[in-house]
Design an enzyme around this catalytic site. Structure first.
Site, PDB file in Angstrom:
ATOM      1  N   GLU A 129      30.992  40.709  46.681  1.00 51.37           N
ATOM      2  CA  GLU A 129      31.921  40.881  45.445  1.00 51.37           C
ATOM      3  C   GLU A 129      31.085  40.640  44.828  1.00 51.37           C
ATOM      4  OE1 GLU A 129      34.602  42.563  45.507  1.00 51.37           O
ATOM      5  OE2 GLU A 129      35.326  41.951  47.248  1.00 51.37           O
ATOM      6  N   ARG A 162      63.569  33.160  49.768  1.00 48.54           N
ATOM      7  CA  ARG A 162      62.489  32.944  48.276  1.00 48.54           C
ATOM      8  C   ARG A 162      61.497  34.664  48.551  1.00 48.54           C
ATOM      9  NH1 ARG A 162      63.004  29.682  43.854  1.00 48.54           N
ATOM     10  NH2 ARG A 162      62.876  28.110  44.113  1.00 48.54           N
ATOM     11  N   GLU A 172      36.799  51.974  41.691  1.00 46.30           N
ATOM     12  CA  GLU A 172      36.219  50.797  40.767  1.00 46.30           C
ATOM     13  C   GLU A 172      35.857  51.567  39.658  1.00 46.30           C
ATOM     14  OE1 GLU A 172      36.234  45.867  43.329  1.00 46.30           O
ATOM     15  OE2 GLU A 172      34.480  47.543  43.209  1.00 46.30           O
TER      16      GLU A 172
END
Length: 208
Positions: free
Chosen positions: A118, A58, A166
């Site tokens: 945040e 994987r 941002e």
């Protein structure tokens, strides 16, 4: 002419209300190699024996995990509160998306501390009351990122100070309007779909 086999019937079992299930067999990791490492995540190529002994390979994205904040203002209405929503461009999706505030955790960081950071960084809001809402994996087939959602209430406005990369527009939107946007396909962000619909369901149950 051979008889056709009837399709196997799925096993039926009840899920405990606590969400906890009996211990299950775990995989056995044989080897793990870092094939890419960036500032946000790393990609590993794993060789393993899956539960039951089946060999497998994987490619997995490993991430420190993220926090999501469902910030609620009930000052005007408890039945239809206002929710802090963000609107920003997402390159991976190649479009602007409406989302709940969220962000990545630093290595070893307490999730609640990360959620508080945040929310204040992206929106300027702080909250007097915090509690976990739900935890989920957005795409567990290849992404190991856990997303922990917190409900934040008793909002206090302040100045936002987002990171340099941002560019976020935020606003307060009524819960009923967000649900309507979801029903019309106006919200495509998974964390927002999951969190808002769960919260709306809880409010609806309290009204009964």
């Amino acid at each position: 002419m051979p008889k056709k086999k009837s399709p196997a019937k799925p096993k039926i079992s009840k899920i405990k209300k606590s969400g906890k299930q009996p211990a299950e067999e775990r995989e056995k990791l044989l080897s793990s190699k870092v094939v890419f490492e960036g500032p946000l995540f790393r990609v590993l190529h794993d060789k393993l024996l899956e539960p039951g002994g089946k060999p497998s390979e994987r490619d997995v994205i490993r991430h420190n995990g993220s926090v999501v904040i469902l910030a609620v203002d009930k000052s005007k209405s408890k039945r239809d509160p206002w929710i802090v929503m963000e609107h920003q461009y997402r390159h991976a999706a190649q479009q602007y998306l409406w989302e709940l505030p969220a962000g990545k955790l630093e290595p070893g960081e307490d999730p609640l501390v990360g959620a508080q950071r945040e929310l204040e960084e992206e929106t300027g809001y702080r909250a007097k009351k915090w509690k976990p809402l739900v935890e989920y994996y957005g795409s567990p087939g290849f992404l190991g990122e856990s997303m922990k959602v917190f409900l934040a209430e008793g909002l206090v406005a302040g100045d936002a100070h987002p990171e340099d990369d941002e560019d976020i527009e935020f606003r307060l939107v009524k819960l009923s309007e967000i649900v309507e946007m979801i029903e019309k396909g106006g919200i495509k962000d998974g964390k927002t779909l999951c969190s808002v619909l769960l919260y709306a369901r809880r409010i609806a149950k309290k009204r009964k």
